[in-house]
Design an enzyme around this catalytic site. Sequence first.
Site, short mmCIF file in Angstrom:
data_model
loop_
_atom_site.label_atom_id
_atom_site.label_comp_id
_atom_site.label_asym_id
_atom_site.label_seq_id
_atom_site.Cartn_x
_atom_site.Cartn_y
_atom_site.Cartn_z
N HIS A 17 0.84 -1.21 0.00
CA HIS A 17 0.00 0.00 0.00
C HIS A 17 0.87 1.26 0.00
O HIS A 17 0.61 2.20 -0.76
CB HIS A 17 -0.90 0.05 1.25
CG HIS A 17 -1.94 -1.00 1.32
ND1 HIS A 17 -2.15 -1.76 2.45
CD2 HIS A 17 -2.87 -1.41 0.43
CE1 HIS A 17 -3.15 -2.58 2.25
NE2 HIS A 17 -3.61 -2.40 1.03
N LYS A 41 -16.77 -7.37 5.37
CA LYS A 41 -15.57 -7.90 6.01
C LYS A 41 -15.64 -7.66 7.50
O LYS A 41 -16.27 -6.70 7.95
CB LYS A 41 -14.31 -7.22 5.46
CG LYS A 41 -13.98 -7.54 4.03
CD LYS A 41 -12.68 -6.86 3.65
CE LYS A 41 -12.28 -7.17 2.21
NZ LYS A 41 -11.01 -6.50 1.85
N ARG A 90 -2.20 -6.72 -8.65
CA ARG A 90 -1.10 -7.66 -8.45
C ARG A 90 -1.04 -8.71 -9.55
O ARG A 90 -0.03 -9.36 -9.72
CB ARG A 90 -1.26 -8.35 -7.08
CG ARG A 90 -1.06 -7.39 -5.92
CD ARG A 90 -1.36 -8.07 -4.62
NE ARG A 90 -2.82 -8.15 -4.50
CZ ARG A 90 -3.46 -8.23 -3.35
NH1 ARG A 90 -2.79 -8.28 -2.22
NH2 ARG A 90 -4.77 -8.27 -3.31
N SER A 128 -2.87 -7.65 3.11
CA SER A 128 -3.15 -7.53 4.54
C SER A 128 -3.33 -8.90 5.18
O SER A 128 -2.88 -9.14 6.30
CB SER A 128 -4.40 -6.67 4.76
OG SER A 128 -4.18 -5.36 4.31
#
Length: 161
Positions: A17, A41, A90, A128
């Site tokens: 990040h 979440k 990614r 994360s």
Amino acid sequence: MKTVVFPGSFDPVTLGHIDLITRASKLAAKVIIAVAVNTSKKPLFNLTERCDLVSESIAHLSGVEVIPFSGLLADFAKEHNAQALIRGIRGSTDADYELQLAQVNKVLNPELETLLLPANAATGFISSTVVKEVFKHDGDIGSLAPSCVKEALLNKQLQRP
């Protein structure tokens, strides 16, 4: 570009990040880090904690602001006069997902562009979830997350009953 928004849940913020935020700060005069309330979440850190961790991690950067948000990202961007969203990718799975989100946001806010930044090879594997899993198993997260994240995770661990 004047203002861009980099949204995410940042639970917790990672060096991936930070890399994207740093790169975004070179593209725009102002970068707003939009820390999201995501009801789908169950975050480890509450919204205030996540905002504080991001703020501490980017304190060395100028023109970067951390703001919590909930609701539609397209509306948040409009409220803050942002010209674009910054999204990191990614791999191809991220790209497909982000393309779909970009199209939705364009319908909701026709003036809003989405810029997809590919992750650097050195940080592209970091998420994360990876940070939390490595920490949970007593691994060294120094190359994955800012030092303040390790301290916060240690504090969370100490608070467990």
